[in-house]
Design a protein around this motif. Structure first.
Motif, PDB file in Angstrom:
ATOM      1  N   LYS A  45       0.830  -1.199   0.000  1.00 19.17           N
ATOM      2  CA  LYS A  45       0.000   0.000   0.000  1.00 19.17           C
ATOM      3  C   LYS A  45       0.867   1.252   0.000  1.00 19.17           C
ATOM      4  N   GLN A  46       0.243   2.369  -0.349  1.00 24.11           N
ATOM      5  CA  GLN A  46       0.942   3.634  -0.315  1.00 24.11           C
ATOM      6  C   GLN A  46       1.025   4.164   1.111  1.00 24.11           C
ATOM      7  N   ARG A  47       2.027   4.981   1.358  1.00 24.32           N
ATOM      8  CA  ARG A  47       2.138   5.617   2.660  1.00 24.32           C
ATOM      9  C   ARG A  47       0.982   6.592   2.837  1.00 24.32           C
ATOM     10  N   GLU A  48       0.428   6.602   4.048  1.00 24.91           N
ATOM     11  CA  GLU A  48      -0.704   7.468   4.331  1.00 24.91           C
ATOM     12  C   GLU A  48      -0.507   8.198   5.656  1.00 24.91           C
ATOM     13  N   LEU A  49      -1.153   9.327   5.762  1.00 24.63           N
ATOM     14  CA  LEU A  49      -1.137  10.080   7.010  1.00 24.63           C
ATOM     15  C   LEU A  49      -1.928   9.329   8.067  1.00 24.63           C
ATOM     16  N   VAL A  50      -1.353   9.220   9.265  1.00 24.33           N
ATOM     17  CA  VAL A  50      -2.084   8.677  10.405  1.00 24.33           C
ATOM     18  C   VAL A  50      -2.612   9.835  11.250  1.00 24.33           C
ATOM     19  N   ALA A  51      -1.703  10.701  11.661  1.00 26.08           N
ATOM     20  CA  ALA A  51      -2.086  11.859  12.464  1.00 26.08           C
ATOM     21  C   ALA A  51      -0.962  12.884  12.416  1.00 26.08           C
ATOM     22  N   SER A  52      -1.329  14.141  12.516  1.00 28.42           N
ATOM     23  CA  SER A  52      -0.336  15.203  12.568  1.00 28.42           C
ATOM     24  C   SER A  52      -0.810  16.291  13.513  1.00 28.42           C
ATOM     25  N   MET A  53       0.145  17.104  13.939  1.00 29.76           N
ATOM     26  CA  MET A  53      -0.201  18.215  14.813  1.00 29.76           C
ATOM     27  C   MET A  53       0.718  19.385  14.499  1.00 29.76           C
ATOM     28  N   THR A  54       0.139  20.554  14.338  1.00 24.02           N
ATOM     29  CA  THR A  54       0.939  21.750  14.082  1.00 24.02           C
ATOM     30  C   THR A  54       1.535  22.277  15.384  1.00 24.02           C
ATOM     31  N   SER A  55       2.530  23.134  15.248  1.00 25.57           N
ATOM     32  CA  SER A  55       3.114  23.757  16.429  1.00 25.57           C
ATOM     33  C   SER A  55       2.094  24.674  17.102  1.00 25.57           C
ATOM     34  N   GLY A  56       1.026  25.005  16.385  1.00 28.95           N
ATOM     35  CA  GLY A  56      -0.064  25.768  16.978  1.00 28.95           C
ATOM     36  C   GLY A  56      -1.037  24.908  17.755  1.00 28.95           C
ATOM     37  N   GLY A  57      -0.857  23.567  17.690  1.00 28.59           N
ATOM     38  CA  GLY A  57      -1.674  22.657  18.476  1.00 28.59           C
ATOM     39  C   GLY A  57      -2.869  22.063  17.755  1.00 28.59           C
ATOM     40  N   THR A  58      -2.970  22.264  16.449  1.00 29.28           N
ATOM     41  CA  THR A  58      -4.109  21.736  15.706  1.00 29.28           C
ATOM     42  C   THR A  58      -3.818  20.316  15.229  1.00 29.28           C
ATOM     43  N   PRO A  59      -4.629  19.335  15.646  1.00 23.69           N
ATOM     44  CA  PRO A  59      -4.419  17.954  15.207  1.00 23.69           C
ATOM     45  C   PRO A  59      -5.219  17.643  13.940  1.00 23.69           C
ATOM     46  N   LYS A  60      -4.750  16.612  13.265  1.00 18.76           N
ATOM     47  CA  LYS A  60      -5.463  16.088  12.104  1.00 18.76           C
ATOM     48  C   LYS A  60      -5.314  14.583  12.143  1.00 18.76           C
ATOM     49  N   VAL A  94       4.565  -0.144   8.832  1.00 20.77           N
ATOM     50  CA  VAL A  94       5.732   0.596   9.302  1.00 20.77           C
ATOM     51  C   VAL A  94       5.272   2.038   9.508  1.00 20.77           C
ATOM     52  N   TYR A  95       5.531   2.565  10.680  1.00 22.23           N
ATOM     53  CA  TYR A  95       5.113   3.910  11.032  1.00 22.23           C
ATOM     54  C   TYR A  95       6.318   4.849  10.971  1.00 22.23           C
ATOM     55  N   TYR A  96       6.122   5.973  10.314  1.00 16.38           N
ATOM     56  CA  TYR A  96       7.187   6.942  10.106  1.00 16.38           C
ATOM     57  C   TYR A  96       6.840   8.268  10.764  1.00 16.38           C
ATOM     58  N   CYS A  97       7.811   8.842  11.433  1.00 16.02           N
ATOM     59  CA  CYS A  97       7.686  10.182  11.986  1.00 16.02           C
ATOM     60  C   CYS A  97       8.067  11.192  10.906  1.00 16.02           C
ATOM     61  N   ASN A  98       7.404  12.312  10.908  1.00 18.48           N
ATOM     62  CA  ASN A  98       7.655  13.341   9.906  1.00 18.48           C
ATOM     63  C   ASN A  98       7.696  14.715  10.549  1.00 18.48           C
ATOM     64  N   PHE A  99       8.618  15.543  10.071  1.00 16.61           N
ATOM     65  CA  PHE A  99       8.696  16.950  10.479  1.00 16.61           C
ATOM     66  C   PHE A  99       8.744  17.798   9.216  1.00 16.61           C
ATOM     67  N   ARG A 100       7.968  18.838   9.203  1.00 16.55           N
ATOM     68  CA  ARG A 100       8.027  19.774   8.078  1.00 16.55           C
ATOM     69  C   ARG A 100       7.796  21.181   8.567  1.00 16.55           C
ATOM     70  N   THR A 101       8.357  22.122   7.854  1.00 13.26           N
ATOM     71  CA  THR A 101       8.112  23.511   8.204  1.00 13.26           C
ATOM     72  C   THR A 101       6.722  23.918   7.724  1.00 13.26           C
ATOM     73  N   GLY A 102       6.153  24.868   8.419  1.00 12.81           N
ATOM     74  CA  GLY A 102       4.822  25.331   8.051  1.00 12.81           C
ATOM     75  C   GLY A 102       3.738  24.376   8.513  1.00 12.81           C
ATOM     76  N   TYR A 103       2.526  24.707   8.114  1.00  7.68           N
ATOM     77  CA  TYR A 103       1.363  23.910   8.510  1.00  7.68           C
ATOM     78  C   TYR A 103       0.834  23.177   7.283  1.00  7.68           C
ATOM     79  N   SER A 104       1.111  21.872   7.221  1.00  8.67           N
ATOM     80  CA  SER A 104       0.611  21.047   6.125  1.00  8.67           C
ATOM     81  C   SER A 104       0.729  19.589   6.510  1.00  8.67           C
ATOM     82  N   SER A 105       0.112  18.717   5.750  1.00 12.54           N
ATOM     83  CA  SER A 105       0.226  17.272   5.955  1.00 12.54           C
ATOM     84  C   SER A 105      -0.032  16.592   4.615  1.00 12.54           C
ATOM     85  N   GLY A 106       0.370  15.324   4.557  1.00 15.44           N
ATOM     86  CA  GLY A 106       0.242  14.581   3.307  1.00 15.44           C
ATOM     87  C   GLY A 106       1.452  14.775   2.422  1.00 15.44           C
ATOM     88  N   GLY A 107       1.604  13.919   1.432  1.00 15.25           N
ATOM     89  CA  GLY A 107       2.715  14.021   0.504  1.00 15.25           C
ATOM     90  C   GLY A 107       4.023  13.580   1.127  1.00 15.25           C
TER      91      GLY A 107
END
Length: 122
Positions: A45-60, A94-107
């Protein structure tokens, strides 16, 4: 550049719980406006978002994990955690941790950890 180290994967029975943790470290500038999250990739399967949270505290959350998984972060320690409850066989990946600048998720943007295997099986 941000380095990510994950921990907490393993084997668990259906209905069980597991907590994943990820610690970030930066060799250069640390962007205070950022998004940290967890993605997963199951076999075939393709990698998919499980959950993310911005530094502003908004979860997805991915709809498939809502009400079962909880994401949290500690910006002082530069960590993000994923509490996983009521685990199902289909959560195996397999679960992967991700860090990115700004507020976004996916990709595929940002920095990625090496991945930690979660296996849900009886």
């Amino acid at each position: 550049q941000v380095q990510l180290v994950e921990s907490g994967g393993g084997l668990v029975h259906p209905g069980g719980s597991l907590t994943l943790s990820c610690t970030a470290s930066a060799s250069g500038w640390w962007y205070t406006r950022n998004t940290m999250g967890w993605y997963r990739q199951a076999p075939g399967k393709q990698r998919e978002l499980v959950a993310s949270m911005t530094s502003g505290g908004t979860p997805k959350y991915n709809d498939s994990v809502k009400d079962r998984f909880t994401i949290s972060r500690d910006d002082n320690k530069k960590t993000v955690s994923l509490q996983m409850n009521s685990l199902k066989v289909e959560d195996t990946a397999v679960y992967y941790c991700n860090f990115r600048t700004g507020y976004s998720s996916g990709g595929d943007s940002g920095s990625w950890g090496q991945g930690t295997l979660v296996t849900v099986s009886s």
